[in-house]
Design a protein around this motif. Structure first.
Motif, PDB file in Angstrom:
ATOM      1  N   LEU A 132      19.550  49.802  53.105  1.00 39.64           N
ATOM      2  CA  LEU A 132      19.211  48.625  52.307  1.00 39.64           C
ATOM      3  C   LEU A 132      17.890  48.895  51.614  1.00 39.64           C
ATOM      4  O   LEU A 132      16.911  49.302  52.251  1.00 39.64           O
ATOM      5  CB  LEU A 132      19.109  47.398  53.209  1.00 39.64           C
ATOM      6  N   LEU A 133      17.854  48.680  50.307  1.00 40.39           N
ATOM      7  CA  LEU A 133      16.655  48.874  49.492  1.00 40.39           C
ATOM      8  C   LEU A 133      16.299  47.532  48.871  1.00 40.39           C
ATOM      9  O   LEU A 133      17.080  46.982  48.096  1.00 40.39           O
ATOM     10  CB  LEU A 133      16.918  49.920  48.410  1.00 40.39           C
ATOM     11  N   ALA A 134      15.118  47.007  49.231  1.00 39.02           N
ATOM     12  CA  ALA A 134      14.708  45.691  48.738  1.00 39.02           C
ATOM     13  C   ALA A 134      13.295  45.758  48.191  1.00 39.02           C
ATOM     14  O   ALA A 134      12.476  46.566  48.643  1.00 39.02           O
ATOM     15  CB  ALA A 134      14.794  44.655  49.854  1.00 39.02           C
ATOM     16  N   GLN A 135      13.032  44.913  47.208  1.00 40.45           N
ATOM     17  CA  GLN A 135      11.687  44.827  46.651  1.00 40.45           C
ATOM     18  C   GLN A 135      11.274  43.382  46.454  1.00 40.45           C
ATOM     19  O   GLN A 135      12.115  42.482  46.299  1.00 40.45           O
ATOM     20  CB  GLN A 135      11.611  45.565  45.299  1.00 40.45           C
ATOM     21  N   SER A 136       9.960  43.180  46.445  1.00 46.64           N
ATOM     22  CA  SER A 136       9.379  41.895  46.093  1.00 46.64           C
ATOM     23  C   SER A 136       8.318  42.128  45.023  1.00 46.64           C
ATOM     24  O   SER A 136       7.497  43.044  45.155  1.00 46.64           O
ATOM     25  CB  SER A 136       8.721  41.225  47.299  1.00 46.64           C
ATOM     26  N   ASP A 137       8.357  41.326  43.958  1.00 44.03           N
ATOM     27  CA  ASP A 137       7.308  41.373  42.947  1.00 44.03           C
ATOM     28  C   ASP A 137       6.587  40.027  42.870  1.00 44.03           C
ATOM     29  O   ASP A 137       6.014  39.678  41.837  1.00 44.03           O
ATOM     30  CB  ASP A 137       7.878  41.761  41.583  1.00 44.03           C
TER      31      ASP A 137
ATOM     32  N   GLY B 119      24.449  43.761  33.895  1.00 41.33           N
ATOM     33  CA  GLY B 119      23.452  43.280  34.844  1.00 41.33           C
ATOM     34  C   GLY B 119      22.509  44.382  35.245  1.00 41.33           C
ATOM     35  O   GLY B 119      21.775  44.919  34.435  1.00 41.33           O
ATOM     36  N   GLY B 120      22.556  44.765  36.537  1.00 46.64           N
ATOM     37  CA  GLY B 120      21.705  45.840  37.006  1.00 46.64           C
ATOM     38  C   GLY B 120      20.959  45.505  38.272  1.00 46.64           C
ATOM     39  O   GLY B 120      21.242  44.516  38.957  1.00 46.64           O
ATOM     40  N   LEU B 121      19.959  46.332  38.580  1.00 44.40           N
ATOM     41  CA  LEU B 121      19.278  46.246  39.858  1.00 44.40           C
ATOM     42  C   LEU B 121      18.380  45.027  39.980  1.00 44.40           C
ATOM     43  O   LEU B 121      18.127  44.554  41.091  1.00 44.40           O
ATOM     44  CB  LEU B 121      18.452  47.522  40.097  1.00 44.40           C
ATOM     45  N   CYS B 122      17.859  44.529  38.863  1.00 41.91           N
ATOM     46  CA  CYS B 122      16.916  43.405  38.917  1.00 41.91           C
ATOM     47  C   CYS B 122      17.573  42.043  38.773  1.00 41.91           C
ATOM     48  O   CYS B 122      16.893  41.016  38.838  1.00 41.91           O
ATOM     49  CB  CYS B 122      15.864  43.559  37.821  1.00 41.91           C
ATOM     50  N   CYS B 123      18.897  42.010  38.575  1.00 45.83           N
ATOM     51  CA  CYS B 123      19.517  40.736  38.204  1.00 45.83           C
ATOM     52  C   CYS B 123      19.584  39.756  39.363  1.00 45.83           C
ATOM     53  O   CYS B 123      19.804  38.561  39.142  1.00 45.83           O
ATOM     54  CB  CYS B 123      20.899  40.963  37.591  1.00 45.83           C
TER      55      CYS B 123
ATOM     56  N   ALA C 289      14.486  38.024  46.639  1.00 41.04           N
ATOM     57  CA  ALA C 289      13.957  39.356  46.387  1.00 41.04           C
ATOM     58  C   ALA C 289      14.123  39.726  44.915  1.00 41.04           C
ATOM     59  O   ALA C 289      15.018  39.223  44.239  1.00 41.04           O
ATOM     60  CB  ALA C 289      14.676  40.374  47.264  1.00 41.04           C
ATOM     61  N   SER C 290      13.269  40.627  44.417  1.00 42.70           N
ATOM     62  CA  SER C 290      13.418  41.088  43.032  1.00 42.70           C
ATOM     63  C   SER C 290      14.400  42.247  42.933  1.00 42.70           C
ATOM     64  O   SER C 290      14.809  42.620  41.834  1.00 42.70           O
ATOM     65  CB  SER C 290      12.061  41.505  42.459  1.00 42.70           C
ATOM     66  N   MET C 291      14.781  42.806  44.078  1.00 44.78           N
ATOM     67  CA  MET C 291      15.816  43.835  44.132  1.00 44.78           C
ATOM     68  C   MET C 291      16.396  43.824  45.538  1.00 44.78           C
ATOM     69  O   MET C 291      15.659  43.673  46.516  1.00 44.78           O
ATOM     70  CB  MET C 291      15.242  45.220  43.806  1.00 44.78           C
ATOM     71  N   MET C 292      17.720  43.973  45.633  1.00 41.98           N
ATOM     72  CA  MET C 292      18.386  44.017  46.937  1.00 41.98           C
ATOM     73  C   MET C 292      19.624  44.889  46.791  1.00 41.98           C
ATOM     74  O   MET C 292      20.706  44.420  46.438  1.00 41.98           O
ATOM     75  CB  MET C 292      18.767  42.614  47.404  1.00 41.98           C
TER      76      MET C 292
ATOM     77  N   PRO D 236       3.697  45.004  39.886  1.00 36.85           N
ATOM     78  CA  PRO D 236       4.088  46.173  40.691  1.00 36.85           C
ATOM     79  C   PRO D 236       4.715  45.711  42.002  1.00 36.85           C
ATOM     80  O   PRO D 236       4.128  44.907  42.724  1.00 36.85           O
ATOM     81  CB  PRO D 236       2.758  46.896  40.932  1.00 36.85           C
ATOM     82  N   PRO D 237       5.913  46.201  42.321  1.00 38.78           N
ATOM     83  CA  PRO D 237       6.614  45.681  43.492  1.00 38.78           C
ATOM     84  C   PRO D 237       6.204  46.377  44.789  1.00 38.78           C
ATOM     85  O   PRO D 237       5.741  47.522  44.787  1.00 38.78           O
ATOM     86  CB  PRO D 237       8.080  45.986  43.179  1.00 38.78           C
ATOM     87  N   ALA D 238       6.394  45.677  45.885  1.00 35.98           N
ATOM     88  CA  ALA D 238       6.383  46.275  47.213  1.00 35.98           C
ATOM     89  C   ALA D 238       7.830  46.545  47.606  1.00 35.98           C
ATOM     90  O   ALA D 238       8.743  45.820  47.195  1.00 35.98           O
ATOM     91  CB  ALA D 238       5.717  45.340  48.215  1.00 35.98           C
TER      92      ALA D 238
END
Length: 473
Positions: free
Chosen positions: A293-298, A167-171, A263-266, A236-238
């Protein structure tokens, strides 16, 4: 722990007695020149995967295959002589799945690195030894992206990713390896090469054998090539970074965010893992925080900012001590790099036993609280990093090297963490595979009926029991 049925046990005890003096010259003659490695020092380098398990065996020889034909010849020779065969990709596995067993032949796919991109079908046809990063780079040249994103993406192979369903960070948003596998070339235990699936998105003809081999850890066949689905390049994510006084508070916010958006990353790091990273490579992380907590949105357009704003609101309402947001991808990548470095940083604190347990996301706070209780009861350190958005955590049991008593307590903690995950409706592995290190815990999760079925499938495809014996089940 649940006991495996007698039928399942007997199915796992059918390995042919190995030939005491197998003809390695005949094997060398059947392979490409230079493929067979028998030098003791060279062979010893293939004993371990990343776990460096002290119980790993010593191989008889290593085959560094350069083609599917080399793989077929090796499998046929091993079957003829009853020799165990341990498939190996990049050796970056974290559960002992490619650790050698005594007298085996390690079948390395590291030389099989071809990558072909077909933009018209948005697919990549990839040999098993190609690295995950090589597929990403080749896809990017065509404006495409291969999403499965293990922290080790720069060094792990596609064959290993398929073997463990990595898997990984984007899954959390984009899924795991199996969601991108459209086809596989697999060498079976009798040397037959079968081609499953292909460059088509829809295909329901016959049984779903393709999915049977994804995650099978080299126990049912050896994957030599994969056809992978690609998607348009990620926007490009925020990025949001939030710190909390308590890891359970951070986990409850993960649950709240997951109920409102995707989210695209959590990702989550507890205090011990934060400090391990700072000790290894200072990156300005808050050492006093109980969790980060590290989160991103794409998400496209304005929706990206709206998602980040909502995540920030939920973090604040959930007790975050500080929130930071950025729309600069390079700035966000600095925090992602800190998260990716966590396992390597923790490893420098001592000898480790790396977990990979997962639970339904609403049970994440209970899992993290329970892991902390296990650490206290067993008197060991268990830093935790997590793909929190999908409930997959990596508790890392750390103990001083060479301390037998501490190792026993660490092993006890390792087992208890897996049992805790099972009690919470979870799994002993979300993406690293069962390998050899977690094999004894699998019956507790699956139960006797499913274990018996698993062994029947294994016996049907590998009646001699030569393919990666001792791994998985």
């Amino acid at each position: 722990m649940t006991t495996v049925s007698k039928d399942a046990q007997s199915a796992d005890q059918t390995a042919t007695a190995p030939d005491p003096s197998p003809d390695l010259a005949a094997l060398a003659a059947a392979l490409a020149p230079g493929a067979l490695l028998t030098d003791p020092a060279g062979v010893a380098a293939y004993r371990f995967d990343f776990t460096a398990d002290e119980d790993a065996g010593m191989p008889l020889a290593v085959v560094r295959a350069s083609s599917a034909a080399d793989v077929q010849a090796t499998v046929r020779w091993a079957g003829a002589h009853g020799i165990p065969l341990v498939p190996r990709g990049a050796g970056s596995g974290l559960s002992g799945g490619s650790n050698a067993v005594d007298g085996c032949v390690v079948l390395s796919l590291e030389r099989m690195r071809a990558v072909e991109i077909d933009p018209s079908t948005r697919t990549a046809v990839v040999e098993a030894g190609a690295l995950n990063v090589e597929v990403k780079q080749a896809a990017a040249e065509h404006g495409l992206w291969y999403p499965p994103d293990p922290s080790s993406y720069e060094i792990c192979s596609i064959g290993g990713n398929v073997a463990t369903n990595a898997g990984g960070l984007c899954c959390v948003k984009y899924g795991v390896t199996t969601d991108y596998v459209l086809g596989l070339d697999v060498v079976l235990a009798d040397g037959t090469l079968v081609r499953l699936g292909g460059q088509r998105i829809k295909d329901t003809a016959g049984l779903s054998l393709l999915k049977l081999f994804v995650g099978s850890e080299g126990t049912l066949g050896v994957v030599t090539r994969a056809t992978l689905r690609l998607v348009p390049a990620q926007q490009p994510p925020a990025t949001l970074v939030a710190t909390f006084d308590d890891v359970a508070d951070a986990a409850r916010v993960v649950v709240a965010i997951g109920a409102r958006l995707r989210a695209s990353m959590m990702e989550l790091m507890d205090q011990a893992s934060i400090n391990a990273v700072e000790d290894h490579k200072p990156m300005g992380l808050d050492r006093d925080a109980g969790a980060m907590l590290l989160a991103q949105s794409d998400a496209p357009g304005a929706a990206r900012g709206e998602e980040i704003a909502l995540m920030e609101q939920l973090c604040s309402e959930g007790g975050a001590r500080e929130c930071f947001t950025t729309t600069e991808p390079d700035e966000g990548e600095l925090f992602v790099a800190a998260r990716r470095a966590a396992i390597y940083a923790i490893e420098r604190r001592g000898t480790i036993m790396l977990e990979d347990v997962g639970v339904p996301v609403p049970r994440l706070p209970d899992l993290l609280t329970g892991i902390a209780e296990i650490a206290r009861a067993c008197d060991v350190e268990i830093p935790v990093v997590a793909h929190a958005g999908d409930g997959n955590t990596h508790p890392v049991v750390v103990y001083p090297p060479g301390d037998a008593e501490a190792r026993a307590r660490a092993a006890q903690a390792f087992s208890q963490v897996m049992s805790l995950a099972i009690r919470l409706g979870g799994t002993i592995t979300g993406e690293h595979g069962v390998g050899r290190l977690k094999r004894d815990a699998l019956p507790e999760q699956l139960g006797p009926d499913v274990m018996a079925l698993t062994h029947r499938i294994k016996h049907a495809l590998d009646p001699q029991g030569i393919l990666n014996p001792g791994a998985g089940f």
